[in-house]
Design a protein around this motif. Structure first.
Motif, PDB file in Angstrom:
ATOM      1  N   GLN A   1      -3.284  10.632   6.661  1.00 13.78           N
ATOM      2  CA  GLN A   1      -4.155  11.566   6.223  1.00 13.78           C
ATOM      3  C   GLN A   1      -3.552  12.928   6.955  1.00 13.78           C
ATOM      4  OE1 GLN A   1      -7.699  11.311   7.909  1.00 13.78           O
ATOM      5  NE2 GLN A   1      -8.913  12.844   6.867  1.00 13.78           N
ATOM      6  N   ARG A   2      -3.079  14.021   6.097  1.00  9.79           N
ATOM      7  CA  ARG A   2      -2.578  15.079   6.741  1.00  9.79           C
ATOM      8  C   ARG A   2      -3.885  16.195   7.123  1.00  9.79           C
ATOM      9  NH1 ARG A   2       0.034  19.518   3.020  1.00  9.79           N
ATOM     10  NH2 ARG A   2      -2.173  19.968   2.647  1.00  9.79           N
ATOM     11  N   TRP A   3      -3.780  16.324   8.418  1.00 11.05           N
ATOM     12  CA  TRP A   3      -4.663  17.424   8.990  1.00 11.05           C
ATOM     13  C   TRP A   3      -3.791  18.641   9.093  1.00 11.05           C
ATOM     14  CZ3 TRP A   3      -9.468  16.633  11.906  1.00 11.05           C
ATOM     15  CH2 TRP A   3     -10.050  15.294  11.642  1.00 11.05           C
ATOM     16  N   SER A   4      -4.307  19.549   7.974  1.00  4.17           N
ATOM     17  CA  SER A   4      -3.555  21.003   7.990  1.00  4.17           C
ATOM     18  C   SER A   4      -4.047  21.789   9.163  1.00  4.17           C
ATOM     19  CB  SER A   4      -3.795  21.455   6.570  1.00  4.17           C
ATOM     20  OG  SER A   4      -3.006  22.539   6.295  1.00  4.17           O
ATOM     21  N   ARG A   5      -3.297  22.019  10.366  1.00  5.62           N
ATOM     22  CA  ARG A   5      -3.547  22.679  11.444  1.00  5.62           C
ATOM     23  C   ARG A   5      -2.352  23.271  11.903  1.00  5.62           C
ATOM     24  NH1 ARG A   5      -7.672  20.292   9.426  1.00  5.62           N
ATOM     25  NH2 ARG A   5      -9.609  19.772  10.184  1.00  5.62           N
ATOM     26  N   HIS A   6      -2.325  24.397  11.646  1.00  7.01           N
ATOM     27  CA  HIS A   6      -1.054  25.271  12.019  1.00  7.01           C
ATOM     28  C   HIS A   6      -0.921  25.649  13.300  1.00  7.01           C
ATOM     29  CE1 HIS A   6       0.077  24.451   7.710  1.00  7.01           C
ATOM     30  NE2 HIS A   6      -0.967  25.383   7.801  1.00  7.01           N
ATOM     31  N   ASN A   7       0.130  25.781  13.872  1.00 14.67           N
ATOM     32  CA  ASN A   7       0.586  26.209  15.015  1.00 14.67           C
ATOM     33  C   ASN A   7       1.260  27.689  15.290  1.00 14.67           C
ATOM     34  OD1 ASN A   7       1.150  26.634  17.886  1.00 14.67           O
ATOM     35  ND2 ASN A   7       1.808  24.451  18.181  1.00 14.67           N
ATOM     36  N   THR A   8       0.548  28.567  15.760  1.00 19.47           N
ATOM     37  CA  THR A   8       1.124  29.726  15.683  1.00 19.47           C
ATOM     38  C   THR A   8       1.367  30.476  17.091  1.00 19.47           C
ATOM     39  OG1 THR A   8      -1.128  30.966  15.735  1.00 19.47           O
ATOM     40  CG2 THR A   8      -0.037  30.810  13.484  1.00 19.47           C
ATOM     41  N   SER A   9       0.971  29.549  18.186  1.00 18.47           N
ATOM     42  CA  SER A   9       1.167  30.190  19.698  1.00 18.47           C
ATOM     43  C   SER A   9       2.176  29.393  20.444  1.00 18.47           C
ATOM     44  CB  SER A   9      -0.185  30.212  20.236  1.00 18.47           C
ATOM     45  OG  SER A   9      -0.804  28.975  20.340  1.00 18.47           O
ATOM     46  N   TRP A  10       3.002  28.813  19.813  1.00 18.91           N
ATOM     47  CA  TRP A  10       4.030  27.761  20.639  1.00 18.91           C
ATOM     48  C   TRP A  10       4.984  28.394  21.457  1.00 18.91           C
ATOM     49  CZ3 TRP A  10       3.705  22.714  20.938  1.00 18.91           C
ATOM     50  CH2 TRP A  10       4.855  21.996  21.091  1.00 18.91           C
ATOM     51  N   ARG A  11       5.141  28.141  22.645  1.00 16.93           N
ATOM     52  CA  ARG A  11       5.978  28.771  23.622  1.00 16.93           C
ATOM     53  C   ARG A  11       7.193  27.666  23.875  1.00 16.93           C
ATOM     54  NH1 ARG A  11       1.569  28.835  28.192  1.00 16.93           N
ATOM     55  NH2 ARG A  11       1.529  26.689  27.335  1.00 16.93           N
ATOM     56  N   PRO A  12       8.253  28.411  23.243  1.00 13.93           N
ATOM     57  CA  PRO A  12       9.780  27.563  23.676  1.00 13.93           C
ATOM     58  C   PRO A  12      10.014  27.626  24.898  1.00 13.93           C
ATOM     59  CG  PRO A  12      10.010  29.149  21.734  1.00 13.93           C
ATOM     60  CD  PRO A  12       8.403  29.310  22.441  1.00 13.93           C
ATOM     61  N   GLY A  13      10.295  26.269  25.372  1.00 21.88           N
ATOM     62  CA  GLY A  13      10.775  26.089  26.837  1.00 21.88           C
ATOM     63  C   GLY A  13       9.680  25.759  27.596  1.00 21.88           C
ATOM     64  N   VAL A  14       8.444  25.985  27.237  1.00 20.06           N
ATOM     65  CA  VAL A  14       7.220  25.529  27.819  1.00 20.06           C
ATOM     66  C   VAL A  14       6.530  24.556  27.196  1.00 20.06           C
ATOM     67  CG1 VAL A  14       4.993  26.676  28.722  1.00 20.06           C
ATOM     68  CG2 VAL A  14       7.086  28.129  28.695  1.00 20.06           C
ATOM     69  N   ASP A  15       6.048  24.669  25.962  1.00 16.93           N
ATOM     70  CA  ASP A  15       5.170  23.747  25.438  1.00 16.93           C
ATOM     71  C   ASP A  15       5.820  22.455  25.004  1.00 16.93           C
ATOM     72  OD1 ASP A  15       2.751  25.271  25.765  1.00 16.93           O
ATOM     73  OD2 ASP A  15       3.328  26.659  23.765  1.00 16.93           O
ATOM     74  N   GLY A  16       5.090  21.555  24.775  1.00 12.21           N
ATOM     75  CA  GLY A  16       5.400  20.173  24.561  1.00 12.21           C
ATOM     76  C   GLY A  16       4.369  19.335  23.894  1.00 12.21           C
TER      77      GLY A  16
END
Length: 126
Positions: free
Chosen positions: A95-110
């Motif tokens: 089941q796909r939960w369509s929740r898009h990520n627009t605030s990812w911080r490369p090198g910080v988030d995981g």
């Protein structure tokens, strides 16, 4: 061979979450097994949650997440908004939960960031 950075593996272990790192064709991801769901919100208490890892992860954000079994809200037994489309992975219909990520911080988030998003989406689903 591990797909996840060591910080993600430490985070999952620290939370006591059971998981499998998986590859299916060109796709790679992590499946959280027995993931506890918000109490009395769904027809089940726990599910498997799939997070597909894009090429370039962790500098590139995972986008959506996927659940097995398909989750329905109680008491009306309907799918949450934007969570009614199937995605094939490892021979199963997720089941796909369509929740898009627009605030990812490369090198910080995981995965810790992604799991906060998953937990928030599961809690707020309507």
């Amino acid at each position: 061979m591990s797909l996840l950075p060591s910080a993600d593996r430490r985070y999952l272990a620290g939370r006591g979450l059971a998981y499998r790192e998986v590859t299916d064709g060109a796709q790679q991801g992590v499946i959280l097994t027995g993931f506890r769901l918000p109490s009395a919100k769904y027809q089940v208490d726990a599910a498997s949650i799939l997070i597909l890892l894009p090429s370039g992860y962790p500098d590139v954000a995972p986008d959506m997440f996927y659940a097995l079994p398909w989750l329905q809200l109680v008491p009306d037994q309907r799918y949450p908004k934007a969570a009614d489309q199937p995605v094939q992975f490892e021979g199963q219909r997720w089941q796909r939960w369509s929740r898009h990520n627009t605030s990812w911080r490369p090198g910080v988030d995981g995965l810790s960031t992604m799991l906060k998003r998953v937990e928030q989406a599961l809690e707020e689903a309507a």
